[in-house]
Scaffold this active site. Structure first.
Site, PDB file in Angstrom:
ATOM      1  N   CYS A 106      46.896  44.084  36.256  1.00 58.92           N
ATOM      2  CA  CYS A 106      46.421  45.031  37.263  1.00 58.92           C
ATOM      3  C   CYS A 106      45.360  44.358  38.120  1.00 58.92           C
ATOM      4  O   CYS A 106      44.958  43.219  37.871  1.00 58.92           O
ATOM      5  CB  CYS A 106      45.857  46.300  36.621  1.00 58.92           C
TER       6      CYS A 106
ATOM      7  N   ASP B  71      48.357  29.229  78.983  1.00 50.92           N
ATOM      8  CA  ASP B  71      48.428  27.947  79.680  1.00 50.92           C
ATOM      9  C   ASP B  71      49.759  27.906  80.442  1.00 50.92           C
ATOM     10  O   ASP B  71      50.736  28.519  80.023  1.00 50.92           O
ATOM     11  CB  ASP B  71      48.357  26.811  78.652  1.00 50.92           C
TER      12      ASP B  71
ATOM     13  N   CYS C  93      42.242  42.945  36.412  1.00 50.83           N
ATOM     14  CA  CYS C  93      42.387  41.617  35.812  1.00 50.83           C
ATOM     15  C   CYS C  93      42.077  40.542  36.843  1.00 50.83           C
ATOM     16  O   CYS C  93      41.366  39.563  36.558  1.00 50.83           O
ATOM     17  CB  CYS C  93      43.799  41.426  35.280  1.00 50.83           C
TER      18      CYS C  93
END
Length: 754
Positions: free
Chosen positions: A18, A444, A21
């Site tokens: 989970c 550009d 952890c």
């Protein structure tokens, strides 16, 4: 931590169940001196920056192992047996998924009869409760063993996680049932138990075997679906990893020798047969073909290539036999860089995840306190032990921080993976926030809006000269020159007329023009001054054509022979065929487009008009160093600026912009300085990239909202005694599945150019 001397590695962390952890591992690593770590629960990887003088990789691995998780360094980008198995068995397959499926099947086979006996009183025969115990015990002991093991392991290290809640809830339900069976009278013959969605507050002995077995099975089901969905969400990156070839036919000693791809060296020639993948990035030496680069750039139409063309590793040779010279190998190839960029993006954390991390860090202890408080409250209230216990177990079971932990990383996995499939590389998760705020896009001109290559766009002649004659003579003369304008004229002549005549007595004047003899005629090509200097006469009509060409922002090349100027060739760097569509797309995304270029204003205005950019949004004649100042000026005006460029001179502006977008066909410096890279060089992909990023961010926020809303709504209901623990278990299991499934919707993202 200082950047100097710092190294970055990724560690595969196993055993996390989970988000708590992941946070626990992250905190433990960050407590080590000279270490900065981020742990991603969805990818099961820790990204660690550390100072080698302070810590070693062995100490990092040992630190993770010491708190009960497995840790190892990745085996590398090579295709593993697991990758091959996953490819063969489908996008949702993994070893973990297979193991969870087997556990789920056994648990379900045992738990379903237990749940039916408890929920359908008419099925309750004499001693049915003992059959339920016989069936439920293996589920509670073996089926829930991973949760019990993780809970005990965490407890030994003074930590609590989601597994703690599951283990305590299931054990409590099973333990209560054992007490009721052996000591509470629930084991008597003829005992019947009604089923209610809400806990009962009567004093009759109650069994919770269906809760213990049913919740375990539902949670295993949730873990299985979650694992399958997580595996599918990372399928795009694995697909990139597995694109690389394993063996390559190298030309050595005049013969083809098949060697492992790792033995291929820069500069070596290798053979690519029809239908094969090109082994690595290189230059085509011999042969012509069409190259399918759809898996790299997202473009479905193969591109024709010939000698001298650049080819990319992992693309497919559709046509004839090719001989390619290796230019980049190993980690330097475009494919390896794509894998690295996508992996880094997926392992990072978006800013919107920080709140979820803070909540998950304290969530489980708070839930345990809430469960104990619920038990105490109902006991003091006089509701009875049955209802108090049921409400407390419901609180333990329904609380799920997993949905919070999965909300961001699963969406990142799917979103960045889908982007890679479309030739869009998102450098990091923080980029998602930038795309949401951008309101101005600066482009550009050369190589971004335009092709970056000169092309012949018009042929103007006097009243008596055939158009084809002017093109044939000019193309023949310019064939002897390497100038970009000369190449454009020659290519146009060869494309339209076929082979051009030979030229003799060729002479050129750098930047002005050239002359020579073609079929016995003295031909002069160049600027007006060079034509006049070389003895050519310019009529009034030719001068007017030159002025009109230059007014349109194009380069005028005069062609003269027999002492008379007879034609004007208009040459220009033309817009890409898709640039106008891209500009319209930017406007639909509420972005204001700007054209930024170092070219003169007439050329810039001509290109802007062709693609739909207003004249007041054209900034021309800008030196490379001044591009950075233009971005800063727009930002000081309160604009949030995206910059699209492809050259080295764009790198500083890309880095300064709030969102830097590099054309993948451009310079490496520009790509490194950017936030998004468009692998295929199609300007329309910039709009798709922004759209995909915004949609990914929206999915993340939606996931977080529902994850928070679920817990905010469900925990009070459970504490109030309004939820049966079995219902609570089902709701908890499917909250994570909902979050992952919602993220998987990004796999269906369709680019506008489709």
């Amino acid at each position: 931590m200082s950047e100097a001397g710092a190294q970055r590695i990724e560690i595969e962390v196993g055993g996390m169940t989970c988000a708590s952890c992941a946070l626990r591992v992250e905190k433990k690593l960050n407590r080590m001196p000279g270490v900065e770590a981020s742990v991603n629960y969805a990818t099961e990887r820790a990204t660690v920056r550390y100072a080698p003088a302070t810590v070693t990789t062995d100490s990092l691995l040992a630190t993770i192992a010491a708190i009960g998780y497995t840790a190892q360094l990745p085996v590398g980008p090579a295709q593993s047996a697991t990758d091959e198995a996953a490819a063969a068995r489908g996008a949702g397959w993994s070893v973990e998924t297979d193991a969870l499926r087997a556990r789920l099947v056994i648990c379900a086979a045992l738990a379903i009869p237990v749940v039916l006996l408890a929920m359908v009183p008419v099925l309750q025969f004499d001693f049915w409760q003992w059959l339920s115990l016989t069936l439920a015990a293996p589920v509670v002991v073996w089926g829930a063993w991973p949760f019990h093991r993780a809970a005990v392991l965490n407890a030994r290290h003074g930590a609590v996680t989601m597994d703690t809640l599951i283990s305590v809830g299931v054990t409590a339900a099973f333990g209560w049932s054992l007490w009721a069976l052996f000591l509470g009278g629930a084991g008597d013959p003829g005992m019947h138990m009604p089923f209610d969605l809400m806990p009962r507050d009567d004093a009759a002995p109650a069994l919770y075997l269906e809760v213990a077995a049913g919740v375990t099975t539902l949670i295993v089901l949730g873990r299985y679906l979650e694992s399958r969905a997580k595996t599918r969400s990372g399928a795009a990156l694995r697909a990139l990893v597995t694109l690389g070839v394993k063996d390559v036919a190298v030309m050595r000693g005049g013969a083809e020798v098949v060697v492992p791809i790792a033995d291929l060296r820069v500069g070596e020639l290798f053979v690519v047969r029809p239908g094969e993948r090109i082994a690595t990035d290189g230059i085509l030496e011999t042969g012509t073909s069409a190259i399918d680069s759809s898996m790299i750039t997202g473009e479905s139409i193969p591109v024709e290539v010939g000698p001298g063309a650049s080819v990319t590793g992992a693309t497919i040779n559709v046509g004839g036999r090719l001989i390619v010279r290796a230019v980049r190998v190993g980690a330097d190839t475009a494919l390896s860089q794509m894998v690295r960029l996508v992996g880094e993006a997926q392992s990072g954390k978006a800013p919107v995840q920080r709140l979820a991390d803070r909540v998950a860090a304290v969530f489980v202890p708070v839930v345990i306190v809430l469960a104990l408080s619920t038990l105490t409250f109902w006991l003091i209230d006089g509701a009875g032990a049955t209802k108090a216990f049921t409400a407390a177990v419901s609180v333990l079971i329904i609380a799920c921080p997993c949905a919070l932990g999965l909300a961001t990383p699963t969406a990142l996995l799917v979103g960045t993976g889908r982007g890679a499939q479309l030739g869009i590389l998102i450098k990091g998760p923080q980029i998602l926030e930038s795309t949401r705020r951008v309101d101005t896009i600066v482009m550009d001109k050369t190589g971004t809006i335009t092709t970056g290559e000169m092309a012949l766009v018009a042929i103007l002649t006097d009243a008596i000269t055939p158009r084809a004659e002017a093109l044939r003579l000019a193309g023949a003369l310019e064939a002897a020159s390497e100038h970009p304008i000369a190449r454009a004229i020659t290519m146009a002549a060869q494309h339209e007329l076929g082979a051009v005549p030979e030229v003799s007595e060729f002479a050129s004047s750098s930047g002005l023009g050239a002359m020579g003899c073609v079929e016995g005629r003295r031909v002069i090509v160049g600027q007006a001054a060079f034509i006049a200097q070389s003895g050519g006469n310019l009529s009034g009509s030719i001068r007017r054509d030159v002025e009109a060409t230059q007014a349109a922002g194009q380069t005028a090349v005069i062609v003269a022979w027999d002492g008379e100027a007879r034609s004007v060739l208009a040459v220009a760097d033309v817009p890409r065929a898709t640039s106008a569509e891209a500009v319209r797309d930017f406007r639909s995304l509420s972005l204001t487009p700007y054209l930024l270029t170092g070219d003169h204003e007439r050329a810039a205005l001509a290109v802007a008009a062709a693609v739909g950019i207003s004249p007041d949004q054209v900034i021309a004649g800008v030196l490379p160093a001044e591009k950075l100042d233009v971005i800063r000026r727009l930002q000081h005006e309160g604009r949030v600026v995206a910059m699209v460029g492809d050259g080295v001179n764009d790198a500083a502006a890309l880095a300064q912009a709030d969102l830097g977008i590099a054309m993948g066909t451009g310079a490496d410096a520009a790509i490194e300085a950017s936030d998004l890279t468009l692998v295929g060089g199609d300007l329309r992909s910039a709009g798709d990239a922004i759209r995909l990023s915004r949609r990914t961010l929206a999915i993340i926020k939606g996931n977080l909202f529902w994850a928070f809303a679920y817990n905010v709504a469900a925990i009070p209901l459970a504490a109030a005694g309004l939820l049966n623990p079995l219902v609570a278990g089902a709701a908890m299991a499917f909250s994570s599945v909902f979050v992952v499934s919602n993220s998987l919707r990004l796999r269906g993202f369709t680019p506008s150019r489709a």
